[in-house]
Design an enzyme around this catalytic site. Structure first.
Site, PDB file in Angstrom:
ATOM      1  N   ASP A  89      14.829 -23.774  10.619  1.00  0.00           N
ATOM      2  CA  ASP A  89      14.117 -25.031  10.400  1.00  0.00           C
ATOM      3  C   ASP A  89      15.036 -26.122   9.878  1.00  0.00           C
ATOM      4  O   ASP A  89      14.649 -27.294   9.833  1.00  0.00           O
ATOM      5  CB  ASP A  89      12.935 -24.833   9.447  1.00  0.00           C
ATOM      6  CG  ASP A  89      13.358 -24.273   8.096  1.00  0.00           C
ATOM      7  OD1 ASP A  89      13.845 -23.129   8.082  1.00  0.00           O
ATOM      8  OD2 ASP A  89      13.211 -24.956   7.068  1.00  0.00           O
ATOM      9  N   LYS A 137      11.889 -38.672   1.457  1.00  0.00           N
ATOM     10  CA  LYS A 137      11.896 -37.345   0.841  1.00  0.00           C
ATOM     11  C   LYS A 137      11.441 -37.456  -0.610  1.00  0.00           C
ATOM     12  O   LYS A 137      11.903 -38.321  -1.350  1.00  0.00           O
ATOM     13  CB  LYS A 137      13.308 -36.763   0.907  1.00  0.00           C
ATOM     14  CG  LYS A 137      13.402 -35.293   0.551  1.00  0.00           C
ATOM     15  CD  LYS A 137      14.796 -34.771   0.881  1.00  0.00           C
ATOM     16  CE  LYS A 137      14.902 -33.281   0.611  1.00  0.00           C
ATOM     17  NZ  LYS A 137      16.250 -32.772   0.995  1.00  0.00           N
ATOM     18  N   GLY A 153       5.481 -31.311  -3.721  1.00  0.00           N
ATOM     19  CA  GLY A 153       5.723 -32.466  -2.867  1.00  0.00           C
ATOM     20  C   GLY A 153       6.748 -33.446  -3.397  1.00  0.00           C
ATOM     21  O   GLY A 153       6.956 -34.508  -2.804  1.00  0.00           O
ATOM     22  N   GLY A 174       7.197 -30.384   3.546  1.00  0.00           N
ATOM     23  CA  GLY A 174       6.453 -30.109   2.324  1.00  0.00           C
ATOM     24  C   GLY A 174       6.593 -31.175   1.267  1.00  0.00           C
ATOM     25  O   GLY A 174       5.799 -31.250   0.334  1.00  0.00           O
TER      26      GLY A 174
END
Length: 478
Positions: free
Chosen positions: A246, A107, A120, A86
């Site tokens: 995850d 990131k 984001g 994301g």
């Protein structure tokens, strides 16, 4: 030297990502980079001298083909559906001289199709925490992703307060997650789960590729890597804080540093994530959660791997975990051999530490100074119930005398596994607060100190945390 990037993920797993480029920040500037790691990866120093550049997503290096990965997962034990990168973008897979590869993952790189309700972005606070934690774990000898650089900016990012937007370049041999497999299993696409397994075996377990029962052997090794990782976490007092499926690495790496924490006081039920109201990811529950996560991974493989084979691999988890944990804890206690009373001595020490809320790291480091023929111990002054400590210590000294080694030999072993320095949350917070004011001195100083966690120090890096530094609340916010 020209860096070489390949596109295995893009070429071989076309339905697992969306291709897109990073979105740069305003007035981005490089504030830290990992010189040692850069040298290992043969990255030219000139790349760190031209502004934010690739480190801030402003340009790409030749051969890079950026993409955001899709995966799903269970969060806090509940199926959460589709997740994915994301805020992160896999810029490329660097091909190293020895034939291995290293993912470059940026990131905070901007919106992706998997951002859900997010923006984001990452903030300076979280990128500093991850850089410090991953490097601390690396130098403790624990498998982990690594941090290569941090970029800060003038872009505002809105969390509980307005913070500075930042980017972290994270590198790892692979970002394969349990959640990649869950994504396609729950979409009822077992052939794509098998493609992921084949990809993993082909590139990371290539010695198994020609084996008739390669999937069983491969999953057994995934179980073993996970068990070994968790054992290492427990021995250094590391709590991950958000062990969702995850966030579980297929390669057995520590992945996704969020609300992590190292134990200060020895508190078995320590919860480092203030969003974990039920204590699912408490320190003492990590071994059980990791097994539960492995069971979820096994479920995704069941369409093409015999259930008996999967269960056999899962059944091996506990023994692998206990073997690794037992070996390391005996080393931490200075035991050169295995004796029947070892577990009892360890458990009695833990009980005493829990009652007294003894500092986990300091206790074992000070125990390393023990002389087996001396009744005196510098550790004694750390306990209020000295009679209880004296009773335990007397039996501990008798146990030490069963191993025919000198004090210096034993102390050398103990000091090589009992760190003087771990990344306590208050140390990270101090570096963050200075950096948010534009002073990067403490960030660089702490990074340098974390490179030598087993060396004796006489500064506050190895002291008990100040009152304000205990029980710092940390959330998943990044």
């Amino acid at each position: 030297m020209t860096l070489s990037f390949i596109t295995r993920w893009r070429d071989e797993l076309p339905e697992t990502y969306t291709a897109l480029s990073p979105t740069p920040l305003n007035n981005a500037r490089l504030i830290w980079h990992n010189t040692e790691l850069a040298n290992t990866l043969s990255i030219p120093s000139s790349l760190f001298k031209n502004g934010a550049g690739v480190w801030g997503g402003e340009n790409l290096l030749p051969g890079m083909s950026p993409l955001a990965q899709v995966y799903s997962g269970h969060q806090f034990g509940v199926w959460a559906g589709q997740l994915g990168d994301g805020r992160g973008i896999l810029l490329g897979e660097q091909l190293l001289a020895d034939g291995t590869t290293m993912d470059w993952h940026l990131k905070g790189a901007g919106l992706t199709p998997y951002s859900r309700m997010g923006d984001g972005r990452a903030v300076l606070r979280s990128t500093i925490r991850e850089s410090l934690a991953s490097e601390a774990m690396h130098y403790l000898g624990i498998p982990t992703t690594r941090a290569l650089s941090i970029v800060t900016s003038d872009s505002p990012v809105y969390r509980e307060t307005v913070e500075s937007g930042a980017m972290l370049m994270r590198v790892a041999p692979s970002h394969l997650r349990f959640g990649h497999f869950e994504h396609f299993y729950y979409r009822r696409e077992p052939e794509k789960v098998r493609q992921l397994a084949d990809f993993a075996i082909r590139h990371y377990w290539s010695h198994l590729d020609d084996e008739e029962d390669k999937y069983r052997l491969w999953f057994t090794d995934v179980v073993a890597r996970t068990a070994s990782l968790i054992a290492q976490w427990q021995t250094v007092g590391f709590a991950h804080g958000v062990m969702n499926t995850d966030n579980m690495s297929l390669l057995g790496l520590t992945l996704d540093y969020g609300p992590f924490g190292f134990l200060d006081d020895y508190e078995p039920g320590f919860i480092c994530n203030h969003s974990d109201h039920q204590g699912r990811y408490s320190f003492d529950n990590q071994p059980a959660v990791a097994l539960w996560n492995l069971q979820r991974l096994a479920q995704t493989l069941s369409p093409f791997v015999a259930v008996d084979a999967l269960n056999e691999a899962l059944d091996s988890y506990q023994q692998v975990l206990l073997t690794h944990y037992g070996q390391r804890m005996r080393q931490k206690l200075g035991f050169m051999t295995e004796q029947k009373e070892d577990n009892a001595l360890l458990n009695e020490l833990f009980s005493l530490m829990a009652r007294e809320r003894s500092d986990y790291t300091r206790t074992f480091r000070m125990l390393s100074l023990t002389e087996q023929h001396s009744a005196a111990s510098p550790l004694r002054d750390e306990f209020i119930d000295r009679a209880a400590f004296d009773d335990w210590f007397a039996r501990y000294r008798v146990r030490l005398q069963q191993d025919e080694v000198t004090d210096s030999e034993r102390q050398q072993l103990m000091q090589s596994v009992n760190p003087a320095l771990v990344l306590r949350n208050w140390l990270a917070q101090r570096a963050i607060e200075a950096a948010e004011k534009g002073d990067m001195t403490e960030l660089h100083r702490l990074h340098e100190a974390l490179r030598n966690p087993f060396s004796d120090r006489d500064d506050d890096y190895v002291s008990r945390p100040p009152d304000w530094g205990k029980r710092l609340e940390v959330s998943c916010s990044s």
